[in-house]
Design a protein around this motif. Sequence first.
Motif, PDB file in Angstrom:
ATOM      1  N   ARG A 117      26.738  38.060  45.082  1.00 58.47           N
ATOM      2  CA  ARG A 117      27.648  38.941  44.175  1.00 58.47           C
ATOM      3  C   ARG A 117      28.809  38.795  43.051  1.00 58.47           C
ATOM      4  O   ARG A 117      29.065  37.682  43.253  1.00 58.47           O
ATOM      5  CB  ARG A 117      28.163  39.883  44.973  1.00 58.47           C
ATOM      6  N   HIS A 118      28.878  39.437  41.877  1.00 56.83           N
ATOM      7  CA  HIS A 118      29.848  40.020  41.506  1.00 56.83           C
ATOM      8  C   HIS A 118      31.279  40.682  41.708  1.00 56.83           C
ATOM      9  O   HIS A 118      30.754  41.485  42.059  1.00 56.83           O
ATOM     10  CB  HIS A 118      29.289  39.316  39.750  1.00 56.83           C
ATOM     11  N   ILE A 119      32.603  40.314  40.548  1.00 55.10           N
ATOM     12  CA  ILE A 119      33.245  41.011  40.683  1.00 55.10           C
ATOM     13  C   ILE A 119      32.677  41.646  39.209  1.00 55.10           C
ATOM     14  O   ILE A 119      32.181  41.307  38.496  1.00 55.10           O
ATOM     15  CB  ILE A 119      34.717  40.424  39.908  1.00 55.10           C
TER      16      ILE A 119
ATOM     17  N   GLY B 253      38.206  35.397  25.957  1.00 58.46           N
ATOM     18  CA  GLY B 253      36.863  36.086  26.485  1.00 58.46           C
ATOM     19  C   GLY B 253      36.005  35.057  27.589  1.00 58.46           C
ATOM     20  O   GLY B 253      35.888  33.850  27.732  1.00 58.46           O
ATOM     21  N   GLY B 254      34.890  35.269  28.927  1.00 59.45           N
ATOM     22  CA  GLY B 254      34.087  34.564  29.640  1.00 59.45           C
ATOM     23  C   GLY B 254      33.246  33.975  29.153  1.00 59.45           C
ATOM     24  O   GLY B 254      32.302  34.714  28.051  1.00 59.45           O
TER      25      GLY B 254
ATOM     26  N   PRO C 186      29.193  32.628  36.460  1.00 63.80           N
ATOM     27  CA  PRO C 186      29.600  33.498  35.390  1.00 63.80           C
ATOM     28  C   PRO C 186      31.110  33.707  35.577  1.00 63.80           C
ATOM     29  O   PRO C 186      31.202  34.637  35.737  1.00 63.80           O
ATOM     30  CB  PRO C 186      28.627  34.542  35.280  1.00 63.80           C
ATOM     31  N   ALA C 187      31.653  34.005  34.106  1.00 60.27           N
ATOM     32  CA  ALA C 187      33.248  34.183  33.920  1.00 60.27           C
ATOM     33  C   ALA C 187      32.801  35.912  33.581  1.00 60.27           C
ATOM     34  O   ALA C 187      33.177  36.028  32.036  1.00 60.27           O
ATOM     35  CB  ALA C 187      34.111  33.821  33.141  1.00 60.27           C
TER      36      ALA C 187
ATOM     37  N   LEU D 168      52.757  41.834  31.605  1.00 62.52           N
ATOM     38  CA  LEU D 168      53.510  40.540  31.789  1.00 62.52           C
ATOM     39  C   LEU D 168      52.851  39.225  31.298  1.00 62.52           C
ATOM     40  O   LEU D 168      51.533  39.046  31.074  1.00 62.52           O
ATOM     41  CB  LEU D 168      53.336  40.831  33.996  1.00 62.52           C
ATOM     42  N   ALA D 169      52.871  38.361  31.858  1.00 65.65           N
ATOM     43  CA  ALA D 169      53.077  37.127  31.306  1.00 65.65           C
ATOM     44  C   ALA D 169      51.592  36.637  31.794  1.00 65.65           C
ATOM     45  O   ALA D 169      51.394  35.155  32.718  1.00 65.65           O
ATOM     46  CB  ALA D 169      53.938  35.724  31.071  1.00 65.65           C
ATOM     47  N   MET D 170      50.212  36.982  31.561  1.00 62.27           N
ATOM     48  CA  MET D 170      49.477  37.025  33.332  1.00 62.27           C
ATOM     49  C   MET D 170      48.272  37.329  32.866  1.00 62.27           C
ATOM     50  O   MET D 170      47.906  38.133  31.369  1.00 62.27           O
ATOM     51  CB  MET D 170      49.980  37.939  34.513  1.00 62.27           C
ATOM     52  N   MET D 171      46.989  36.188  32.733  1.00 60.27           N
ATOM     53  CA  MET D 171      45.748  36.500  32.103  1.00 60.27           C
ATOM     54  C   MET D 171      45.122  36.665  34.117  1.00 60.27           C
ATOM     55  O   MET D 171      45.072  36.052  34.882  1.00 60.27           O
ATOM     56  CB  MET D 171      45.250  35.679  31.464  1.00 60.27           C
ATOM     57  N   VAL D 172      44.372  37.512  34.103  1.00 63.22           N
ATOM     58  CA  VAL D 172      43.444  37.595  35.105  1.00 63.22           C
ATOM     59  C   VAL D 172      41.658  37.333  34.164  1.00 63.22           C
ATOM     60  O   VAL D 172      41.502  37.789  34.034  1.00 63.22           O
ATOM     61  CB  VAL D 172      43.148  39.106  35.593  1.00 63.22           C
ATOM     62  N   THR D 173      40.814  36.307  35.244  1.00 64.75           N
ATOM     63  CA  THR D 173      39.216  36.336  34.902  1.00 64.75           C
ATOM     64  C   THR D 173      38.807  36.225  36.471  1.00 64.75           C
ATOM     65  O   THR D 173      39.383  36.317  37.307  1.00 64.75           O
ATOM     66  CB  THR D 173      39.210  35.290  34.130  1.00 64.75           C
ATOM     67  N   ALA D 174      37.833  37.270  35.794  1.00 64.56           N
ATOM     68  CA  ALA D 174      36.889  37.486  37.219  1.00 64.56           C
ATOM     69  C   ALA D 174      35.059  36.617  37.344  1.00 64.56           C
ATOM     70  O   ALA D 174      34.736  36.953  36.290  1.00 64.56           O
ATOM     71  CB  ALA D 174      36.994  38.729  37.926  1.00 64.56           C
ATOM     72  N   GLY D 175      34.411  36.381  38.407  1.00 69.93           N
ATOM     73  CA  GLY D 175      32.890  36.047  38.645  1.00 69.93           C
ATOM     74  C   GLY D 175      32.870  35.904  39.650  1.00 69.93           C
ATOM     75  O   GLY D 175      32.793  37.472  39.826  1.00 69.93           O
ATOM     76  N   ALA D 176      32.220  35.236  40.284  1.00 67.69           N
ATOM     77  CA  ALA D 176      31.535  35.112  41.538  1.00 67.69           C
ATOM     78  C   ALA D 176      31.859  34.594  42.594  1.00 67.69           C
ATOM     79  O   ALA D 176      33.284  34.732  42.892  1.00 67.69           O
ATOM     80  CB  ALA D 176      29.873  33.893  41.333  1.00 67.69           C
ATOM     81  N   GLU D 177      31.126  34.261  43.312  1.00 68.30           N
ATOM     82  CA  GLU D 177      32.324  34.532  45.568  1.00 68.30           C
ATOM     83  C   GLU D 177      32.927  33.215  45.319  1.00 68.30           C
ATOM     84  O   GLU D 177      33.967  33.148  45.684  1.00 68.30           O
ATOM     85  CB  GLU D 177      30.821  33.919  45.841  1.00 68.30           C
ATOM     86  N   LEU D 178      33.147  31.921  44.684  1.00 66.46           N
ATOM     87  CA  LEU D 178      34.738  31.195  44.962  1.00 66.46           C
ATOM     88  C   LEU D 178      35.155  31.006  44.178  1.00 66.46           C
ATOM     89  O   LEU D 178      36.778  30.948  45.118  1.00 66.46           O
ATOM     90  CB  LEU D 178      33.891  29.422  44.847  1.00 66.46           C
TER      91      LEU D 178
END
Length: 390
Positions: free
Chosen positions: A55-57, A314-315, A357-358, A367-377
């Motif tokens: 599953r993914h975000i 970009g992911g 996959p991202a 804020l000085a922050m980037m969020v990336t999301a993908g699969a389980e780990l």
Amino acid sequence: MPPTTNANGNNAPSTIPLANALMTKLKPAKVFKNAVESTPLPTPGGSSRANTGPRHITSITFDDRGDQVLTASEDETFRLYSCKSGKHLKTLYSKKYGVDLPRFTHKNTTVIHASTKEDDTIRYHSLHDNKYLQYFKGHKQRVISLEMSPVDDGFMSGSMDNTVRLWDLRVPTCRGLLNLPSSPVVAYDTSGLVFAVGINRYSRILLYDQANYDKAPFLTITLEDPTLALVSYPPRPIYMTSLAFSSNGKYLLVGCSGDAHYILDAFEGHLLAKLEGFVGLERRRLDAPPSIDPVKGNSGEEVSWTPDSKYVVGGSLDGRIAVWDVQNLPARSGVVDLKVPPTRLQPLTTLDGHSGPARCAKFNPRLAMMVTAGAELTNLRITRRLPRNC
């Protein structure tokens, strides 16, 4: 850099502008390894997800102040995190309706989101007490694009029923309707006065005056990339999955499911740049064969501007994160010539990202922050640039 002083005479955090040297040194600050529930084992005689992987975000959203980030996942949960402490705050479930495309309203305790089960209603949800505040009914098929107005309580949705609906949080019925020949993706400009509608089947992007949405669009842009004919002929169609205006309103970022994204001039419609150097999210896995016709796949949330619009992040299907420097885009004016090729941009840097996959990549608006999301780990990765008070 010495601290600045605010109107009350107190020391205010200093602001550090994004620059190439900093963007190439982004490093992970925290990884949440349990941001998505694992895929359940298949039941005898039941359907199996063995061919689709973990599953993914699927979506992420920041509140206006950048204090919190919310994720939506294929496990039918919201997860709320603090951007300042880096802690997981709460998990909310939407098992009955499913959840996709969460968008913070202008309050950090409420969101709107699309449904993936039961019906195609848009829901207005309180994160504080986990209750639905309003239901927005009207779409007959799944909502695939959802955006809050940057200036008020209006919002806009695009659906596979080939309509765009304009809404207000205070009223359950839509206040505007556009019937289109194909499923649309939508975006507001930063002033909230203009919105864009992308129509895939015809490779058109329509720009509307918010106050006169019932009139014809004031600009129709044709998205046509002449460099695709160098790869195959006839060229493979472009499948648009997201639109986003730059902070100054001059440019329009077109996210696509294939191996390129595009930047257009938002005033006249010239194709300015083609962002390359990544693997598109049209497929779910690297070892999956591509389809004959382009499809949305997992694309839609993986590409976005930095708040200053100097860079695009970009992911990629291979889990990496690309950063493009877009500060020197070509200037074009006059009649649009569809035969003029865009400037082809390779990433300034490519960051190590996820084991799968991202699917999501967004910069915090404050804020000085980037969020990336993908699969389980490595589902949710928060990457700090530098503390603002350094």
